[in-house]
Enzyme design. Structure first.
Site, PDB file in Angstrom:
ATOM      1  CE  LYS A 162     -15.308 -23.395 -67.326  1.00 16.61           C
ATOM      2  NZ  LYS A 162     -15.556 -22.102 -68.012  1.00 16.61           N
ATOM      3  CB  SER A 215     -11.106 -25.015 -68.181  1.00 16.49           C
ATOM      4  OG  SER A 215     -10.249 -25.726 -67.300  1.00 16.49           O
ATOM      5  CE1 TYR A 250     -15.166 -25.317 -63.765  1.00 14.76           C
ATOM      6  CE2 TYR A 250     -13.167 -26.590 -64.155  1.00 14.76           C
ATOM      7  CZ  TYR A 250     -13.855 -25.394 -64.213  1.00 14.76           C
ATOM      8  OH  TYR A 250     -13.232 -24.275 -64.715  1.00 14.76           O
ATOM      9  CG  ASP A 288     -29.908 -16.631 -62.119  1.00 11.67           C
ATOM     10  OD1 ASP A 288     -28.993 -17.411 -62.442  1.00 11.67           O
ATOM     11  OD2 ASP A 288     -30.775 -16.917 -61.263  1.00 11.67           O
TER      12      ASP A 288
END
Length: 301
Positions: free
Chosen positions: A161, A143, A157, A64
């Site tokens: 990133k 990304s 997000y 995790d």
């Protein structure tokens, strides 16, 4: 040469595809995901069954990224079982969609916790082993949103990133003298073949979300518009195949960055310029040796 590989977020999408592709290529792969004995037990069982059928070394493992203890335990298990760790693939992440204002600071913090701080927990767990070996590969899944065209309503997000991408670049200098290489893989948007968009989170503040009604439909159209720009042959397996190629390259020949983008959002062009500037500036500062890892110790495998 066979590598021992840890992959975070390996239950679905690029993580799962990469775990399978690397195992088929003959590597020893630990496909980590959280709650392997509970919510994700079916995924872990499916990975074990697939590995048994294909007769490959693919091992589901609890990790995790929200817990330092969990990251430490996962790395300790791998080193105890294999005696080494060669590749760390930082892949765990979660997409959220919505206007930035509608996300509470705590919600944004959770996005950063998974996409950014989770990677740092894995860094702290794995790097002592890689430094002691004086070898290894840090493989980051970034990304194109960090460098190329940026779709609307992906604010938290995209920010997380970008933070992770920046951390990877900075760390590449810091670990090069330990013989540890860095490769950053930059996938474009994939609306098919992953759970990225279907499982995207939304802000809990319905009232703030409703205040953006003049953008009604735009949030739901982000994935649709990206799908329309994506050619039929686009497949996230291409990312997994590129990861296998990078891992299989000899030490010293792995690329600092590679882009797999079927949407052509411009990231590849921006990265080419950014890398040229980064390399030139490092040389001007007198740190050219930090641009690539040196082979300090011959691999024992």
């Amino acid at each position: 040469m066979q590598s021992v590989i840890l992959i975070t977020g390996a239950g679905t999408g690029i993580g799962k595809l990469s775990a399978e592709a690397l195992a088929l290529a003959g590597h020893i792969v630990y496909a980590t995901l959280r709650d392997v004995h509970g919510r994700n037990k079916p995924k872990a069982d499916a990975l074990r069954a697939w590995a048994a059928e294909k007769q490959v070394a693919l091992h589901p493992l609890e990790l995790d990224v929200l817990s330092q203890d969990s990251a430490d335990a996962a790395v300790a298990t791998i080193v105890r079982e294999q005696g080494r760790l060669d590749v760390v693939m930082q892949n765990a992440g979660h997409l959220v969609i919505g206007p930035v204002e509608a996300f509470t600071a705590e919600e944004v913090q959770k996005v950063f916790d998974t996409n950014f701080l989770g990677a740092q927990r894995v860094n702290r767990a794995a790097l002592p082993q890689l430094r002691a070996q004086e070898s290894g590969l840090m493989l980051w899944i970034s990304s194109t949103t960090t460098k190329g065209g940026f779709p609307p309503f992906l604010g938290p997000y995209g920010a997380a990133k970008a933070a992770m991408d920046s951390l990877a670049v900075s760390m590449s200098y810091e670990i090069a003298r330990f013989g540890i290489e860095t490769s950053i893989v930059v996938p474009g948007a994939f609306t098919r073949g992953t759970d990225h968009f279907p499982s995207a989170g939304k802000p809990a503040d319905a009232q703030r979300l409703a205040a953006y009604d003049r953008y009604d439909g735009v949030m739901d159209q982000v994935g649709l518009r990206l799908s329309e720009l994506t050619p039929d042959h686009a497949d996230p397996q291409a990312v997994a195949d590129e990861i296998v190629r990078i891992v299989n390259l000899p030490v010293g020949q792995r690329p600092a960055r590679t882009v797999i983008d079927f949407v052509n959002d411009g990231a590849e062009e921006v990265i080419a310029v950014a890398e040229k500037v980064r390399i030139a500036f490092a040389r001007r500062m007198g740190f050219a040796d930090l641009l690539s890892a040196k082979v300090l110790r011959k691999p024992a495998h």
